[in-house]
Design a protein around this motif. Structure first.
Motif, PDB file in Angstrom:
ATOM      1  N   ASP A 136      21.452  98.140 -36.289  1.00 30.10           N
ATOM      2  CA  ASP A 136      22.833  98.252 -36.730  1.00 30.10           C
ATOM      3  C   ASP A 136      23.034  97.943 -38.220  1.00 30.10           C
ATOM      4  O   ASP A 136      23.312  98.816 -39.006  1.00 30.10           O
ATOM      5  N   PHE A 137      22.891  96.661 -38.586  1.00 30.34           N
ATOM      6  CA  PHE A 137      23.111  96.288 -39.986  1.00 30.34           C
ATOM      7  C   PHE A 137      22.287  95.065 -40.355  1.00 30.34           C
ATOM      8  O   PHE A 137      21.858  94.307 -39.479  1.00 30.34           O
ATOM      9  N   GLU A 145      27.507  84.767 -43.881  1.00 32.75           N
ATOM     10  CA  GLU A 145      28.374  84.466 -42.738  1.00 32.75           C
ATOM     11  C   GLU A 145      29.568  85.404 -42.705  1.00 32.75           C
ATOM     12  O   GLU A 145      29.899  85.976 -41.663  1.00 32.75           O
ATOM     13  N   GLN A 146      30.206  85.565 -43.885  1.00 34.72           N
ATOM     14  CA  GLN A 146      31.362  86.449 -43.972  1.00 34.72           C
ATOM     15  C   GLN A 146      30.950  87.881 -43.634  1.00 34.72           C
ATOM     16  O   GLN A 146      31.666  88.596 -42.922  1.00 34.72           O
ATOM     17  N   PHE A 148      28.420  88.878 -41.744  1.00 31.30           N
ATOM     18  CA  PHE A 148      28.157  88.980 -40.302  1.00 31.30           C
ATOM     19  C   PHE A 148      29.469  89.187 -39.544  1.00 31.30           C
ATOM     20  O   PHE A 148      29.576  90.042 -38.667  1.00 31.30           O
ATOM     21  N   GLY A 149      30.477  88.386 -39.876  1.00 30.39           N
ATOM     22  CA  GLY A 149      31.773  88.504 -39.218  1.00 30.39           C
ATOM     23  C   GLY A 149      32.389  89.873 -39.417  1.00 30.39           C
ATOM     24  O   GLY A 149      32.882  90.492 -38.464  1.00 30.39           O
ATOM     25  N   MET A 150      32.347  90.388 -40.658  1.00 28.19           N
ATOM     26  CA  MET A 150      32.923  91.700 -40.955  1.00 28.19           C
ATOM     27  C   MET A 150      32.157  92.806 -40.246  1.00 28.19           C
ATOM     28  O   MET A 150      32.742  93.661 -39.586  1.00 28.19           O
ATOM     29  N   GLU A 152      30.048  92.755 -37.741  1.00 23.86           N
ATOM     30  CA  GLU A 152      30.072  92.669 -36.279  1.00 23.86           C
ATOM     31  C   GLU A 152      31.367  93.241 -35.710  1.00 23.86           C
ATOM     32  O   GLU A 152      31.379  93.761 -34.605  1.00 23.86           O
ATOM     33  N   SER A 153      32.457  93.163 -36.493  1.00 26.70           N
ATOM     34  CA  SER A 153      33.727  93.667 -35.966  1.00 26.70           C
ATOM     35  C   SER A 153      34.075  95.081 -36.459  1.00 26.70           C
ATOM     36  O   SER A 153      34.848  95.776 -35.807  1.00 26.70           O
ATOM     37  N   LEU A 154      33.529  95.530 -37.584  1.00 28.08           N
ATOM     38  CA  LEU A 154      33.879  96.868 -38.084  1.00 28.08           C
ATOM     39  C   LEU A 154      32.862  97.940 -37.711  1.00 28.08           C
ATOM     40  O   LEU A 154      33.203  99.102 -37.511  1.00 28.08           O
ATOM     41  N   GLN A 170      34.440  98.240 -46.879  1.00 27.66           N
ATOM     42  CA  GLN A 170      35.412  97.257 -46.407  1.00 27.66           C
ATOM     43  C   GLN A 170      34.714  95.964 -45.998  1.00 27.66           C
ATOM     44  O   GLN A 170      35.200  94.865 -46.266  1.00 27.66           O
ATOM     45  N   LEU A 173      33.561  94.225 -49.395  1.00 26.40           N
ATOM     46  CA  LEU A 173      34.693  93.794 -50.229  1.00 26.40           C
ATOM     47  C   LEU A 173      35.408  92.579 -49.627  1.00 26.40           C
ATOM     48  O   LEU A 173      35.677  91.595 -50.305  1.00 26.40           O
ATOM     49  N   ASN A 174      35.709  92.671 -48.322  1.00 28.35           N
ATOM     50  CA  ASN A 174      36.446  91.570 -47.695  1.00 28.35           C
ATOM     51  C   ASN A 174      35.579  90.329 -47.527  1.00 28.35           C
ATOM     52  O   ASN A 174      36.082  89.208 -47.577  1.00 28.35           O
ATOM     53  N   ARG A 178      35.953  86.201 -49.723  1.00 31.33           N
ATOM     54  CA  ARG A 178      35.979  84.859 -49.137  1.00 31.33           C
ATOM     55  C   ARG A 178      34.745  84.055 -49.528  1.00 31.33           C
ATOM     56  O   ARG A 178      34.432  83.043 -48.899  1.00 31.33           O
TER      57      ARG A 178
ATOM     58  N   SER B 183      34.332  81.121 -41.152  1.00 31.04           N
ATOM     59  CA  SER B 183      33.871  81.977 -42.248  1.00 31.04           C
ATOM     60  C   SER B 183      33.526  83.383 -41.770  1.00 31.04           C
ATOM     61  O   SER B 183      33.503  84.312 -42.571  1.00 31.04           O
ATOM     62  N   LEU B 184      33.253  83.554 -40.465  1.00 33.08           N
ATOM     63  CA  LEU B 184      33.008  84.896 -39.933  1.00 33.08           C
ATOM     64  C   LEU B 184      34.320  85.626 -39.663  1.00 33.08           C
ATOM     65  O   LEU B 184      34.433  86.828 -39.873  1.00 33.08           O
ATOM     66  N   PRO B 187      37.559  86.606 -43.166  1.00 30.42           N
ATOM     67  CA  PRO B 187      37.608  87.861 -43.918  1.00 30.42           C
ATOM     68  C   PRO B 187      38.077  89.049 -43.075  1.00 30.42           C
ATOM     69  O   PRO B 187      38.750  89.952 -43.583  1.00 30.42           O
ATOM     70  N   PHE B 188      37.763  89.023 -41.785  1.00 31.69           N
ATOM     71  CA  PHE B 188      38.225  90.063 -40.862  1.00 31.69           C
ATOM     72  C   PHE B 188      39.749  90.036 -40.745  1.00 31.69           C
ATOM     73  O   PHE B 188      40.420  91.072 -40.752  1.00 31.69           O
ATOM     74  N   ASN B 197      42.231  94.754 -49.434  1.00 29.49           N
ATOM     75  CA  ASN B 197      41.302  95.803 -49.858  1.00 29.49           C
ATOM     76  C   ASN B 197      41.618  97.160 -49.227  1.00 29.49           C
ATOM     77  O   ASN B 197      40.773  98.044 -49.205  1.00 29.49           O
TER      78      ASN B 197
END
Lengths: 206, 264
Positions: A136-137, A145-146, A148-150, A152-154, A170, A173-174, A178, B183-184, B187-188, B197
């Motif tokens: 996947d990625f 960490e940021q 992974f969160g982005m 995993e959800s996008l 996205q 950038l997002n 953070r 932190s995960l 940003p979402f 953005n």
């Protein structure tokens, strides 16, 4: 903060799409909290569709990227052909393990398409060369960490080149917004069979 | 963070009072330590809508690499007059050190109950938010190791979320993630709630681009976002999982939902 991996800051991410891959990085170079440059790309090209992202200690990013340019040039002269992403990944892995007890402080990411099958290929490494193959990625840098969160959800399977560009952009950038140590614009590469698109994203300049 | 870490490799056995070393110490010298904090992991999330607020948290309780409980709620109704809190109007979520979180919840609940008894009306979120800040700051030099989020409806009936640091610094926000996977998730949320953005295509070049206009999300949209955020967090953070507890605060009252999350 005094870890060599987080002195200069920076982030990198690679993603798999349908018959395409994407790799993106931020452009910041800093000394702890002080930003020194906003034009420090962390992605390097080693063939028609072989890309390497390097985050971590900036001096090692520069040295290791040059070292691989030398090694890949030697490979091309000896073999009289371009290096494939999978071969390059094994070269990265063994080169990093050579420095097992005094490692390069980098977290590499490889992205590319298999020259024979056109299959997307991405992988990541730790600083001593352990390969992380992913379907996947792959993320690396101070904003992991940021990211992974982005991601995993996008991210979703079988994204086309345009959708993949939007998703990776996205996500990056997002995520860097953070993270105080990453950001200041981004480079995004979309790699398709016989086409590579490079885009510069402005992003927040703070 | 080693101070709060429960990794036995780093800290030895996890007792509050560590034993004094008997060997390898200079004549008569004894080292005493007091480690009153543990990090019990977990994550929380709060999003304010136009006329509702959703507060959510996972239900796993960890200590180091151990799972101590698969159902230990972090989201609580505050200030009801009965033991089942059926007439409560506020919700508090706490992550960090579970014992401190519990103590903080009990204190705030008692204070809200006293207020209601004395004034004959429930405490407003604004008032409760300020009071919670005071409670936290009173323990400035021996803090509650808890990241609190307070949710409810403001005087105009709009969704309100107040987020805190452990010593009482607070702010009203549209949304906030707290705890291990903050932190995960954060940003979402920036991207999906505040449309960070996101720009209107073709509206300009570079920084002249027009931002996509923000609008309050529907309850259905917010519930989906909460589930997606936690599914992502569960996948990549070992301290998050087991169950997802959600409280939906509307003028009709507080609805509670518990959904399963991955247990691995």
């Amino acid at each position: 903060m005094s870890s060599p991996f987080s002195i200069n800051g920076g982030a990198c991410v690679a993603m798999v799409g349908k018959d395409c891959v994407a790799i993106a990085c931020d452009l910041r170079l800093g000394l702890q909290a002080l930003t020194v440059s906003n034009n420090f790309p962390k992605i390097f090209q080693y063939g028609d569709n072989v890309f390497l992202g390097l985050t971590g200690l900036a001096t090692d990013v520069a040295t290791v990227s040059d070292l691989f340019r030398y090694k890949v040039n030697m490979y091309r002269l000896r073999e009289e052909r371009q290096i494939a992403p999978r071969t390059f990944s094994n070269l990265v892995s063994s080169s990093l393990y050579e420095r097992r007890f005094g490692p390069w402080f980098v977290s590499p990411v490889v992205a590319g398409l298999d020259p024979k099958t056109g299959q997307p290929f991405i992988c990541g490494f730790d600083s001593i060369g352990c390969i992380d193959f992913a379907k996947d990625f792959i993320v690396s840098g101070t904003a992991t960490e940021q990211l992974f969160g982005m991601c995993e959800s996008l991210w979703e399977p079988d994204l086309g080149p345009d959708q993949l560009f939007e998703t990776i952009s996205q996500s990056l950038l997002n995520a860097v917004d953070r993270d105080a140590l990453s950001g200041w614009g981004a480079h995004v590469y979309i790699i398709e069979k016989d086409k590579v698109t490079k885009r510069l994203l402005k992003g927040r300049q703070d | 963070m080693a101070m709060f870490s429960q990794n036995p490799l780093l800290n030895g056995a996890s007792y509050s009072f560590s034993e004094a070393p008997k060997f390898n110490a200079p004549e008569g010298a004894r080292e005493h330590r007091f480690d009153p904090y543990t990090d019990n992991g977990g994550s929380t999330l709060a999003i304010a809508g136009a006329d509702f607020t959703i507060m959510a948290g996972d239900t796993r309780l960890t200590s180091g690499y151990s799972i101590n409980s698969r159902f230990h709620p972090k989201v609580f109704k505050i200030g009801g007059t009965t033991s089942d809190q059926s007439d409560a109007t506020l919700v508090l979520s706490v992550v960090g050190f579970a014992a401190d979180g519990e103590a903080l919840k009990e204190r705030l609940d008692a204070i809200c109950k006293m207020y209601r008894y004395r004034h004959g009306k429930p405490m407003s979120v604004k008032a409760c938010a300020q009071r919670l800040s005071t409670i936290l700051y009173q323990k400035r030099f021996f803090p509650y190791y808890a990241y609190a989020i307070l949710g409810g409806l403001d005087e105009e009936g709009k969704g309100a979320v107040y987020s805190y640091d452990p010593v009482g610094s607070y702010e009203r926000e549209q949304c906030r993630a707290g705890g291990a996977a903050a932190s995960l998730i954060m940003p979402f949320l920036d991207n999906q709630v505040n449309f960070k953005n996101q720009f209107i295509p073709g509206s300009g070049e570079g920084h002249a681009l027009q931002e996509r206009e923000r609008h309050p999300l529907s309850r259905q949209e917010v519930e989906t976002l909460v589930k997606d955020a936690f599914d992502g967090a569960v996948e990549r953070h070992i301290e998050v999982g087991d169950g997802l507890q959600m409280m939906i605060i509307t003028k009709e009252g507080i609805e509670e939902v518990v959904l399963p999350l991955k247990r691995d």
